[in-house]
Write a protein that holds these residues in place. Sequence first.
Motif, PDB file in Angstrom:
ATOM      1  N   LEU A   3       0.034  17.060   2.537  1.00  0.00           N
ATOM      2  CA  LEU A   3       1.111  16.218   3.055  1.00  0.00           C
ATOM      3  C   LEU A   3       0.894  14.762   2.685  1.00  0.00           C
ATOM      4  O   LEU A   3       1.727  13.902   2.922  1.00  0.00           O
ATOM      5  N   SER A   5       0.372  11.729   0.150  1.00  0.00           N
ATOM      6  CA  SER A   5       0.717  11.373  -1.229  1.00  0.00           C
ATOM      7  C   SER A   5      -0.488  10.798  -1.936  1.00  0.00           C
ATOM      8  O   SER A   5      -1.410  10.283  -1.317  1.00  0.00           O
ATOM      9  N   ILE A  10       2.252   6.463  -3.835  1.00  0.00           N
ATOM     10  CA  ILE A  10       2.404   5.325  -2.933  1.00  0.00           C
ATOM     11  C   ILE A  10       2.804   4.084  -3.722  1.00  0.00           C
ATOM     12  O   ILE A  10       3.708   3.333  -3.349  1.00  0.00           O
ATOM     13  N   THR A  92      -2.170  -2.030   8.861  1.00  0.00           N
ATOM     14  CA  THR A  92      -2.590  -1.007   9.823  1.00  0.00           C
ATOM     15  C   THR A  92      -2.216   0.377   9.316  1.00  0.00           C
ATOM     16  O   THR A  92      -1.980   1.284  10.112  1.00  0.00           O
ATOM     17  N   SER A  93      -2.131   0.521   8.010  1.00  0.00           N
ATOM     18  CA  SER A  93      -1.814   1.838   7.470  1.00  0.00           C
ATOM     19  C   SER A  93      -2.967   2.278   6.586  1.00  0.00           C
ATOM     20  O   SER A  93      -3.824   1.478   6.229  1.00  0.00           O
ATOM     21  N   PRO A  94      -3.012   3.546   6.249  1.00  0.00           N
ATOM     22  CA  PRO A  94      -4.139   4.006   5.426  1.00  0.00           C
ATOM     23  C   PRO A  94      -4.087   3.541   3.980  1.00  0.00           C
ATOM     24  O   PRO A  94      -5.018   3.798   3.225  1.00  0.00           O
ATOM     25  N   THR A  95      -3.026   2.864   3.582  1.00  0.00           N
ATOM     26  CA  THR A  95      -2.938   2.404   2.195  1.00  0.00           C
ATOM     27  C   THR A  95      -3.707   1.096   2.014  1.00  0.00           C
ATOM     28  O   THR A  95      -3.537   0.183   2.810  1.00  0.00           O
TER      29      THR A  95
ATOM     30  N   GLY D  73      -6.840   3.197   9.902  1.00  0.00           N
ATOM     31  CA  GLY D  73      -5.413   3.013   9.642  1.00  0.00           C
ATOM     32  C   GLY D  73      -4.650   4.325   9.708  1.00  0.00           C
ATOM     33  O   GLY D  73      -3.502   4.375  10.172  1.00  0.00           O
ATOM     34  N   GLN D  74      -5.277   5.400   9.243  1.00  0.00           N
ATOM     35  CA  GLN D  74      -4.635   6.711   9.303  1.00  0.00           C
ATOM     36  C   GLN D  74      -4.354   7.150  10.727  1.00  0.00           C
ATOM     37  O   GLN D  74      -3.409   7.886  10.994  1.00  0.00           O
ATOM     38  N   THR D  97      10.762   3.965   3.651  1.00  0.00           N
ATOM     39  CA  THR D  97       9.750   3.214   2.906  1.00  0.00           C
ATOM     40  C   THR D  97       8.483   3.054   3.734  1.00  0.00           C
ATOM     41  O   THR D  97       7.378   3.073   3.202  1.00  0.00           O
ATOM     42  N   TRP D  98       8.653   2.946   5.042  1.00  0.00           N
ATOM     43  CA  TRP D  98       7.471   2.832   5.894  1.00  0.00           C
ATOM     44  C   TRP D  98       6.617   4.086   5.789  1.00  0.00           C
ATOM     45  O   TRP D  98       5.399   4.013   5.631  1.00  0.00           O
ATOM     46  N   GLU D 100       6.592   6.257   3.434  1.00  0.00           N
ATOM     47  CA  GLU D 100       6.009   6.362   2.095  1.00  0.00           C
ATOM     48  C   GLU D 100       4.818   5.428   1.934  1.00  0.00           C
ATOM     49  O   GLU D 100       3.831   5.768   1.290  1.00  0.00           O
ATOM     50  N   MET D 101       4.928   4.266   2.547  1.00  0.00           N
ATOM     51  CA  MET D 101       3.814   3.339   2.459  1.00  0.00           C
ATOM     52  C   MET D 101       2.558   3.942   3.068  1.00  0.00           C
ATOM     53  O   MET D 101       1.449   3.738   2.583  1.00  0.00           O
ATOM     54  N   ARG D 102       2.732   4.693   4.137  1.00  0.00           N
ATOM     55  CA  ARG D 102       1.567   5.322   4.759  1.00  0.00           C
ATOM     56  C   ARG D 102       1.089   6.526   3.972  1.00  0.00           C
ATOM     57  O   ARG D 102       0.102   7.166   4.337  1.00  0.00           O
ATOM     58  N   GLY D 103       1.813   6.859   2.914  1.00  0.00           N
ATOM     59  CA  GLY D 103       1.411   8.005   2.115  1.00  0.00           C
ATOM     60  C   GLY D 103       1.831   9.323   2.736  1.00  0.00           C
ATOM     61  O   GLY D 103       1.268  10.364   2.423  1.00  0.00           O
ATOM     62  N   TRP D 104       2.809   9.297   3.618  1.00  0.00           N
ATOM     63  CA  TRP D 104       3.259  10.531   4.256  1.00  0.00           C
ATOM     64  C   TRP D 104       4.403  11.124   3.468  1.00  0.00           C
ATOM     65  O   TRP D 104       5.359  10.426   3.119  1.00  0.00           O
ATOM     66  N   LYS D 105       4.300  12.411   3.231  1.00  0.00           N
ATOM     67  CA  LYS D 105       5.430  13.090   2.602  1.00  0.00           C
ATOM     68  C   LYS D 105       6.317  13.661   3.682  1.00  0.00           C
ATOM     69  O   LYS D 105       6.031  14.695   4.273  1.00  0.00           O
ATOM     70  N   PHE D 150       2.052  13.819  12.039  1.00  0.00           N
ATOM     71  CA  PHE D 150       0.952  13.579  11.098  1.00  0.00           C
ATOM     72  C   PHE D 150      -0.386  13.295  11.775  1.00  0.00           C
ATOM     73  O   PHE D 150      -1.224  12.593  11.222  1.00  0.00           O
TER      74      PHE D 150
END
Lengths: 229, 229, 210, 210, 246, 52
Positions: A3, A5, A10, A92-95, D73-74, D97-98, D100-105, D150
């Motif tokens: 799940l 990306s 990203i 505050t995100s994993p990126t 962050g995750q 976009t938010w 996607e930024m977190r890498g969530w599909k 998630f």
Amino acid sequence: MSLQSSFIQIFISHIKREFLINFRSLVDVTSITSFMILIVTLFVLGIGPFEEKLRLISNGIFWIGLILAIIPSLEKTLQRDYENGWLDQAITSPTPMELVLLSKSLAYWLIVIIPLLISLPLFIILLNINLKLIPWLLISILVGGLSISLIGIIGSALTLGAKRGNILLPILIIPLIIPISIFGIGISEAVRINETPLDNLFLLIGFTLIYMVISPFISAFLIRIAISR
Amino acid sequence: MSLQSSFIQIFISHIKREFLINFRSLVDVTSITSFMILIVTLFVLGIGPFEEKLRLISNGIFWIGLILAIIPSLEKTLQRDYENGWLDQAITSPTPMELVLLSKSLAYWLIVIIPLLISLPLFIILLNINLKLIPWLLISILVGGLSISLIGIIGSALTLGAKRGNILLPILIIPLIIPISIFGIGISEAVRINETPLDNLFLLIGFTLIYMVISPFISAFLIRIAISR
Amino acid sequence: MFYLKDVTIKRGLKTVFYNWSAKIENSKVTIISGKNGVGKSTLLRAIAGMIPIEKGIVKNNNNEIFKDQIKWGQNLIYIDSKNGLSKDLTVLENLKTWSEMRGWKTSNDDIQKALDSVEMLNHKNLYISQCSEGLKKRAALSRLYLSLLFNVEFWLLDEPTNELDQKSVILFNKLIQRFLENKGTVLLVCHELKLFDFNYELLNLDLLKK
Amino acid sequence: MFYLKDVTIKRGLKTVFYNWSAKIENSKVTIISGKNGVGKSTLLRAIAGMIPIEKGIVKNNNNEIFKDQIKWGQNLIYIDSKNGLSKDLTVLENLKTWSEMRGWKTSNDDIQKALDSVEMLNHKNLYISQCSEGLKKRAALSRLYLSLLFNVEFWLLDEPTNELDQKSVILFNKLIQRFLENKGTVLLVCHELKLFDFNYELLNLDLLKK
Amino acid sequence: MFDWLANPNRFNRITEKIQPCILFITIITLISGLYFGLFDSPKDYQQGDAVRIMYVHVPSAWLASFLYFSLAISCVFYLVWKHPLADLVSSSIAPIGALFSVLTLVTGSLWGKPMWGTWWVWDARLTSMLVLFFFYLGYILLSNAFERKIDGSKTASVLAIVGLINLPIVKFSVDWWHTLHQPASIIKIGGPSIDDKMLLPLILMIFALSFFSLYMIILNVKTKLIEKKCEALLLKSNLEEISKTG
Amino acid sequence: MNESFWIMQGYEIYIWPSYVLTLLSLGLLFVHSTKQSQKAKKLLKQLSKTKN
Ligand code: HEM
Ligand SMILES: Nc1ncnc2c1ncn2[C@@H]1O[C@H](COP(=O)(O)OP(=O)(O)OP(=O)(O)O)[C@@H](O)[C@H]1O
Ligand SMILES: Nc1ncnc2c1ncn2[C@@H]1O[C@H](COP(=O)(O)OP(=O)(O)OP(=O)(O)O)[C@@H](O)[C@H]1O
Ligand SMILES: [Mg+2]
Ligand SMILES: [Mg+2]
């Protein structure tokens, strides 16, 4: 199937976001070109429209226009994302922030470069640019535009958390931009006087590569400071 | 004794506010000069540093530097006052918006002009400006700076409410600025070739007076539209 | 009596009020409530004169208020979530320049008292950029005290209690009570009615707009 | 167990927390309250990793959370009054976009459900610049629904109910309850405790900081 | 090495001893440099007495560049090894370096007027010195533009380091720029052959200014260390008060 | 001291200012920093006194 990306995904999604924000309508696409045309006009009028004069400085005008087209708008989006809290969300995100910033500068590069390349014929006419210069101009705009974006994002990040940041920005950024503009103009000048522009081009490419590597890290470092206030 | 201040007092208090915000520290005073020096440097490098060339265009560079020094920062304060709701406060107060805007542009004019006048000798040295030009330069900077502020505030007001304001601004504003820069440069050029600069100067003054009268009304009108969105 | 008659107000392309009428009693507090996006803020901004009223009449004691914007401006304080504070100025400077902008000659004493009325005296030299959300709100509300001294008739307040702590809500209540004693009229948007200990009229837009 | 031990946190030149300790129970809601300017938002931002902790330890289940920022962050959603929405994007685009930024599909279906969970489906194509304050807040809170899918463990929410109408407060309560069922931990800053119908621990900074 | 010196106490102890020596050397070299420079050195066959400006101009130029290099190195130390003393060193260097770059520009202008007939030309040396000055200025402004000193130090350090990459390139590229256009139209300054008698005061002045800078840097670092101690004391008593009164 | 020393072939208006400016600014810097240092030392003394 994961799940999560990959970084590439990203990265692309960030570029998509910038395009969504900045490339909403035809206005956005044309406005950069129009801006540059107007800058050129302002210069030409300021200098007096005599052909010999113009030929002497057309390359300079072109590059200064490019710089003025990229940096202020790049600065504004970073500022806006800082103020509306989007950078807080990113941090505050994993990126990794570095990825966010790299994609932001690349997106900006594309946003400015695409309309410019399309409207290059216009500038060639306006500035009376020699046709043999065109391939070189194309390459140097491409490479130089990228490094201007990369440097621009460093500059914006430098002043993000500062007290009178908007006033400080130009003072900090112009010294950093000078080499780029010299190499860029150097390419065109070399072609004009029938020398090889390759050494300037390599220098420009080398410089851009260096910034490509360091700019995201430096800017991320600076943005973390700005957010921690 | 009335508790209500007169218009003049309100006017002065507005100018005081702008000074409080924008003239906080030495940074603000030095940065405008530094900014202009760097713009000049960038241009000279763009153009090639040869004296004959430089002499031809030093007036143009000076004026473009002046424009670039005033408008972006003026635009930013108006934008900021719009976003933080201060313009809402101004419009729901008994003070006419026109007065607010007139004082804002005058304040900006002073904020930019004072450091520039102080550092004029520097520019004279850097741009190799002829000494006989100085009195004319003084007048034309004073008058021209005022009209640039007045036009700048129209332009900023125009783009306040627009969705993609930041990109539109320069496009809208440069055509308005062009006459000013032509007259300004015209004055210096006339002196250089030993003709009388008076007609250009009168045109510049006339233009400025016209803007002095219409700019507050136009900008107030535009700001009302922006706020009503 | 303050009333709106058959007003139509648009926001962007959206018609938020259409041929809508309402009455607001003078010298009282009217709380405007309703769900998100129903048009509470729009209504307040329209009354303050910031959003044009496309059709209809707005009258206060039989004067059309928008005939003379300057005079209406004299009579009114509008505060919303944007606060209208410059972040490069201190709390004190913000209040001072604000009162100067309105053309009010306030003594230093008045300014101090105004800050004291929302317990911002200790924070008066903080730059707005250094204030917490609640402190910013309080800095904005300190204007209300000043307006008590200058015969303002209307307070239009858009969610003024949002970031306030319990103590500040009490101070805010006190300010309102003083204003009521001065025969002022308050129009207040709020989702949480339990915060107030004064009598109020309720103007629920959800019900009224049906 | 999540705890802070002897932490010192500065904001600008001001030391907001000095050698301060607190415990926060996992899988529960902890409401942080206290008067304006006491340091609630600072605490939340520090835990989220935005403000550096000068001294002291912050541990979650015996892991130092700031060792691995990416992993932390995750595990975390942070929402404050700034919302983090681009005003040039629509509600839908912002949420997309938010994530996607977190890498969530996320599937379109998930996004729709997320918007529905705060009743923003009707407004999904509004630009943020066209939203009322409450609608913006709801757009920001729609992220919470996505995070349920998630395995996010922490919600750090700074005054999330401020502009919400009564209906939306109920929806927000529901989201929290679902999160609690998933064993999530909520840290919530709020001045008005009556809004919530779940059990919570109270962390009153006024009392604790003495 | 740096770690070893970076202990504030040790730093204080060592510098306590060498400071008077440095001051002594500064005075000796300065006086003798001035003597040789103004009295006992030959006129240049081209420039005549005007060459005497060289003895203040070139040392200033040299120090301005050298100090920037030191500044950037110290910033690297600060960012990478996070030693607070490195920051004190950089922030002590910056104003001195800025002063020298201004002096270079001013004395250069004073030299240029009789030599080239103009106060300023946009040649590589001068342009890159101007840019150097703006890097100094940027460093100083930026390090004071933040509420928290530490944020300013970090941000400005980044600028200083990026500037270090840029400066040689600015200088080189402006040079390059000239040769591309046409051979330099100005006199090539400072040719390879320089009279020994001219070299002596030049070297003396370089020494004088270097030792002067060293002395000032040490002095300023010490002052800053003391100021930091004061701040810590004040903070402590403040915090104690807070914890007492609640 | 003979006159030609001061006049320096007519370059004196360039040479003397550059020396004076250089020495003056170095001197001012020195005085300023020394003062600053003494001020700091004084403050430290005061503070450590009040503490004990
Ligand atoms: C505005 C005027 C001037 C400025 C800003 C300026 C700047 C500089 C700078 C930055 C340097 C150091 C270069 C390096 O270390 O490689 C330098 C060195 C030097 N300058 Fe100037 N200069 C100016 C005018 C002049 C003039 C008019 C002369 C002589 C006619 C001159 C003679 C020298 C010499 C001899 C050196 C040492 C050469 C070397 O180290 O290679 N300068 N100047
Ligand atoms: N940049 C800054 N510089 C100095 N002080 C600051 C800065 N930012 C915040 N502060 C101070 O830090 C303290 C804590 O602020 P914080 O925002 O955490 O308060 P809060 O508890 O969230 O208050 P509120 O209920 O008003 O939101 C406040 O006293 C504030 O004035
Ligand atoms: N610029 C705009 N363009 C189009 N529609 C807008 C614009 N601004 C606001 N609206 C819409 O107008 C309606 C009324 O907005 P308003 O801000 O008055 O709501 P509100 O009642 O104050 O809500 P809240 O409780 O959320 O503050 C909302 O539906 C909003 O989406
Ligand atoms: Mg509202
Ligand atoms: Mg808070």
